[in-house]
Design a protein around this motif. Sequence first.
Motif, PDB file in Angstrom:
ATOM      1  N   ILE A   1       0.893  -1.090   0.157  1.00 23.23           N
ATOM      2  CA  ILE A   1      -0.790  -0.264   0.385  1.00 23.23           C
ATOM      3  C   ILE A   1       0.945   1.147  -0.379  1.00 23.23           C
TER       4      ILE A   1
ATOM      5  N   SER B   1      -8.793   2.747   8.847  1.00 19.43           N
ATOM      6  CA  SER B   1      -8.060   2.253   7.267  1.00 19.43           C
ATOM      7  C   SER B   1      -7.739   0.874   6.956  1.00 19.43           C
ATOM      8  N   PHE B   2      -8.195   0.420   6.082  1.00 17.23           N
ATOM      9  CA  PHE B   2      -7.705  -0.747   5.040  1.00 17.23           C
ATOM     10  C   PHE B   2      -7.849  -2.148   5.687  1.00 17.23           C
TER      11      PHE B   2
ATOM     12  N   PHE C   1       2.565  -0.840   4.012  1.00 18.79           N
ATOM     13  CA  PHE C   1       2.978   0.708   4.073  1.00 18.79           C
ATOM     14  C   PHE C   1       4.030   1.424   3.463  1.00 18.79           C
TER      15      PHE C   1
ATOM     16  N   TYR D   1      -8.220  -5.592   4.202  1.00 28.41           N
ATOM     17  CA  TYR D   1      -6.904  -6.363   3.637  1.00 28.41           C
ATOM     18  C   TYR D   1      -6.363  -6.651   4.664  1.00 28.41           C
TER      19      TYR D   1
ATOM     20  N   THR E   1      -6.987  -0.785  -6.095  1.00 27.42           N
ATOM     21  CA  THR E   1      -8.357  -0.047  -5.973  1.00 27.42           C
ATOM     22  C   THR E   1      -6.963   1.186  -7.280  1.00 27.42           C
TER      23      THR E   1
ATOM     24  N   THR F   1      -3.062   7.613  -1.880  1.00 28.65           N
ATOM     25  CA  THR F   1      -2.757   5.387  -1.836  1.00 28.65           C
ATOM     26  C   THR F   1      -3.580   4.721  -2.844  1.00 28.65           C
TER      27      THR F   1
ATOM     28  N   VAL G   1      -4.571   0.344  -3.057  1.00 27.57           N
ATOM     29  CA  VAL G   1      -3.755  -0.811  -2.481  1.00 27.57           C
ATOM     30  C   VAL G   1      -3.154  -2.129  -4.081  1.00 27.57           C
TER      31      VAL G   1
ATOM     32  N   CYS H   1       0.229  -6.382   5.081  1.00 23.77           N
ATOM     33  CA  CYS H   1       0.248  -4.899   4.620  1.00 23.77           C
ATOM     34  C   CYS H   1       1.385  -4.284   4.780  1.00 23.77           C
TER      35      CYS H   1
END
Length: 223
Positions: free
Chosen positions: A112, A145-146, A157, A149, A134, A124, A126, A155
């Motif tokens: 992300i 947020s997120f 970031f 996922y 996205t 941002t 994904v 994940c």
Amino acid sequence: MERIILIETSTALCSVALAEDGAIVDYRESSAPKAHASLTAVFIQDMLSERGLSPADCDAVCVSMGPGSYTGLRVGVSTAKGICFGARKPLIAVGTLDTLVAQADSDARFIIPMVDARRMEVYTAVFENGTQLTETAPMIIDENSFAEYLEQGPCLFIGDGAGKCADVIRHPNASFCQCNPKASSMLSPALEAYKEKRFEDVAYFEPFYLKEFVATVSKKKLF
């Protein structure tokens, strides 16, 4: 042998690179404040001169298309267009988020990328296995947020907007890499675009600002 000039000026880091035959052979960067306009063209000229090259010896110019800093993107695109016009070379554009994904050194299920906007807002999207899931969009980050996922797997970031999210997103599947996109990381998407001849119209290409630029008036008295 493809020889491509790579320009990344979408964030606070100004960087350029030279790729030959699928590899980075030279790289320059500076994080000096507001130095994009004074350094980008100089970096490129020095990089080429040291190798006895000119823009005419290159096959294409690749530039970051955004999202990111309005001023930084304008500098990068203007420089790239100038080279393309003068040397009659094709223009390639690579998204800032795509560069960050290519820069990620992680086996996380989801990557992300995040470009800092303001306060708790980032630009941002994904990605999974290099595929964008996205649309690129501005997002205000909070503790939820997120979540969908994060529940599915690790994940990462990554980007200059990732660090400020670390205190908000506390999920165990979340990891963070605070960094700026680099011109050297544009190599893979640039080569793909070059081989597929996905070139931009040099005359009409504009960066992907995502938001309209808003000029502000200084409150300081000049007289």
